[in-house]
Design an enzyme around this catalytic site. Sequence first.
Site, PDB file in Angstrom:
ATOM      1  N   ASP A  47       0.706  -1.293   0.182  1.00  0.00           N
ATOM      2  CA  ASP A  47      -0.070   0.167   0.161  1.00  0.00           C
ATOM      3  C   ASP A  47       0.878   1.225  -0.018  1.00  0.00           C
ATOM      4  O   ASP A  47       1.969   1.322   0.226  1.00  0.00           O
ATOM      5  CB  ASP A  47      -0.840  -0.153   1.086  1.00  0.00           C
ATOM      6  CG  ASP A  47      -2.088   0.941   1.243  1.00  0.00           C
ATOM      7  OD1 ASP A  47      -2.240   1.461  -0.049  1.00  0.00           O
ATOM      8  OD2 ASP A  47      -2.602   1.279   2.257  1.00  0.00           O
ATOM      9  N   GLU A  88       2.427   4.781  -4.176  1.00  0.00           N
ATOM     10  CA  GLU A  88       2.424   5.707  -5.245  1.00  0.00           C
ATOM     11  C   GLU A  88       3.757   6.469  -5.734  1.00  0.00           C
ATOM     12  O   GLU A  88       4.058   6.619  -6.759  1.00  0.00           O
ATOM     13  CB  GLU A  88       1.180   6.689  -5.332  1.00  0.00           C
ATOM     14  CG  GLU A  88      -0.149   5.906  -5.453  1.00  0.00           C
ATOM     15  CD  GLU A  88      -0.632   5.087  -4.147  1.00  0.00           C
ATOM     16  OE1 GLU A  88       0.106   5.381  -3.141  1.00  0.00           O
ATOM     17  OE2 GLU A  88      -1.007   4.183  -4.332  1.00  0.00           O
ATOM     18  N   ASP A 138      -9.104   3.324  -2.342  1.00  0.00           N
ATOM     19  CA  ASP A 138     -10.319   3.731  -1.490  1.00  0.00           C
ATOM     20  C   ASP A 138     -11.593   4.687  -1.894  1.00  0.00           C
ATOM     21  O   ASP A 138     -11.854   5.828  -1.817  1.00  0.00           O
ATOM     22  CB  ASP A 138      -9.651   5.215  -0.529  1.00  0.00           C
ATOM     23  CG  ASP A 138      -8.325   4.489   0.140  1.00  0.00           C
ATOM     24  OD1 ASP A 138      -8.269   3.137   0.125  1.00  0.00           O
ATOM     25  OD2 ASP A 138      -7.463   5.262   0.590  1.00  0.00           O
TER      26      ASP A 138
HETATM   27  C1  GLC Z   1      -4.876   2.969   2.451  1.00  0.00           C
HETATM   28  C2  GLC Z   1      -5.506   1.863   1.841  1.00  0.00           C
HETATM   29  C3  GLC Z   1      -6.488   1.294   2.614  1.00  0.00           C
HETATM   30  C4  GLC Z   1      -5.979   0.837   3.971  1.00  0.00           C
HETATM   31  C5  GLC Z   1      -5.358   2.098   4.461  1.00  0.00           C
HETATM   32  C6  GLC Z   1      -4.718   1.931   5.949  1.00  0.00           C
HETATM   33  O1  GLC Z   1      -6.015   4.118   2.657  1.00  0.00           O
HETATM   34  O2  GLC Z   1      -5.876   2.320   0.484  1.00  0.00           O
HETATM   35  O3  GLC Z   1      -6.920   0.045   2.025  1.00  0.00           O
HETATM   36  O4  GLC Z   1      -6.980   0.495   4.630  1.00  0.00           O
HETATM   37  O5  GLC Z   1      -4.493   2.993   3.906  1.00  0.00           O
HETATM   38  O6  GLC Z   1      -3.666   1.106   5.755  1.00  0.00           O
END
Ligand code: GLC
Length: 789
Positions: A420, A423, A499
């Site tokens: 995660d 980017e 998200d």
């Molecule tokens: C980002 C991710 C999401 C995750 C959050 C906390 O927003 O896209 O899926 O739950 O981070 O890690």
Amino acid sequence: MRGLAKVLHNAVRMAWLLGPSILGQAVRYAWVRDRLEGRPQEPRWQGVGRPLGLEPIPGGVRVRFLEAELRAVFLGEDLLCLAWAPEEALPPYALAEPLEPFEPQRLGEDLLKTPRMALRVGEEGLELLDAQGRLLRREAYPQMASWGAHRAWRYRVALAPGERVLGLGERAFPLDRRGGVFRLWNRDPGGSYGPGEDPLYLSVPLWLSLLPEGGYLAFYENPAEGLVDLRGEEGLVAFYGGPFRYYLVPGPLEEALARYLRLTGLPSLPPRWALGFHFARWGLKTQEEVEGVVAGFLERGLPLRAIHLDIDHMRGYRVFTVDEARFPDFPGMVARFRAQGVRTVLILDPGVKREAGFPPYEEGLREGVFCRLPSGEVFQGPVWPHLAAFPDFTHPRARAWWGEKVGDFLENGVSGFWLDMNEPALFAAWGEPTFPRGVRHALEGQGGDHLLAHNLYGLLMARATWEGFRERAPEGRPFLLTRSGFAGVQRYAWAWTGDVESTWEGLRTTLRALLGLSLSGVPFVGSDIGGFSGNPSPELYLRWFQLAALTPFFRQHSAFWTRRREPWRLGEEVLEGVREALALREALLPYLYTLAWRAAREGRLLLRPLFLDGGPYTEEAFGLGEALLVAPVLEEGARAKEVPLPRGVWYAWGEDRLWEGPGWVRLPAPLTAIPLLVRAGSALPLLEGEGLVLHLYPGMEGAEGVLFWDEGDGEGPHREDRFRLLPAQGGFRLLWEAEGAYPWPWRELGLRLFGRRLRGAWVGGRLLEAKEGRVWLPPFEEAFLEVVA
Ligand code: GLC
């Protein structure tokens, strides 16, 4: 939620979760970033002019311009590479194949031809033609500009009336991108997004043109920041640095995409468990809570195949840690889940907490793996653990270091990683939520800045994680899920759409993002069921669940501030619908696994916009493989769904009822089921309980189907079973050809026939009678299916 309201909402949440000091850091970061970046100016563009001379070179032609040069070289009969100089070269991270020139036929110095395509070098620009000499694409010669330390390029591409442009990665935009302007710059939209948000997390500079008679693919092998503007009658493509090098492939688009996937790497075959249902939830803070959720599924007989642990499991959001106070027996928990058939997938964020004494940070400093500012200082930005340093995945040493940490962490028994914030994303109070463009990257030793490396960050984080996984657990297939990426990311990871908001528009946006990713060469994709950031109504939740059950990656996830939504918390009717969707998914596993194998072997997409198989351009339905047509319900209250059916005969799933295309049809859509059709002529291998049952949906010429099967993980032997149903007097002949060393893992093969009533099946002179529409046979080479007249 838009603009200021979103910013304030995020600020309150962040302060609540991470303490108010994070806000100060986000403000300070944005301020420092702005100072480092300076004010953007407009590039001063200058055309390259007209060709001054052409000269043959191996596989193609070199064209000289006053201050530029073009090399157009065929790399196969269906692949043409166009490279402009002066070139700001970069390591070929996206490519998987060594390429050799292919000698075209030369019909004059300005017309080169292969059996599949032709290139004409004109006075004003280039023309790409198909094998019949029809124009596929006309592009003007580019303009250049100096842009800081870089060279920017841009040019115009003519668009035919009725031409559709698809691809460009994940977009919250209709699949046909005409009418929009798109940035090639991976970006975290910040906690929630809806229709029209651009850019999103995973852009791919891949352009597909759908023309009335075919089409073509263009792939820009350039990770630098770019822009595609399709608002007018011409398309404008610009890159603000990096090599201006691109590949053209003639249609049909299905074949062009398979060619692109060979060029940038076929996806790897996933472990079979990954095709089951996954559950995630941000905010499950303790071992007890996680165990409670898993038990909730298992006690109710709901098949759960993986549980994802979000950032909550870490100690103060430090990557590669587990908070032992809240997870007192982490390896034990993971092992117990595994014994119950539930794999554990763990989130990994790239930011490493900047903290004296934190081993990964200290080690990373010592080994010099972090990104640096031009001043030489280690770059730091605020993210979950507050200020963090970020590995430079463009450095082989950083990749190896990260891979080793991943390997160590595998010892906990986890089966996969969820990558995660790659980017890369961080918290900025305003402006770009990422590194300043001046941050330095190694780029395999040649050096460069973040403008060049930004879009590569997710791809290379996935690569480093994959290599670490492979190294430490060579007997297994890595399972990785990523939010960001670039061309080539499909070699290492699946992607999810991040998200998205929990609204009906969010659901439609999700379908577009998924199909757009699939059309951009990222075949294994999925979304957060119910949307990430809000509270879906029970109906929206269920419709989302039903759609997700028919997408490659099937996972529920939600933000910590939303209401809990395990399926049993949303009422009896929802639970009933969820049960049905889960049962459908489990039954489809052999079919899906076979599709996964075809994606890995041939580059065939799982999620298929209908036009790929000769159907109409539509967003109302899509193919899951070639045999299934899925018509998801995207509107509140709808109990029927209108779909433009492609040519041919279609069965309602599991029924004898037929629909005929082409033309619009209205399919019933009761709340607990998703409209699903089967193409006549399909033989689908499905699981029923412990057995494998072939569902036969005959067309005029019978039916055909394949099954791929193996141990479900690792590199061991496999088998391919091919079934062919042929119409005959009084019934059908069914031929079964098997190949491969893996033994048939079931005792028998069940058969179900749709459209006709099955009386029984003859094998080796013996009639086995059908019961409840099924007949069970021991393995055979040929059987005769007798039908009721
Ligand atoms: C980002 C991710 C999401 C995750 C959050 C906390 O927003 O896209 O899926 O739950 O981070 O890690």
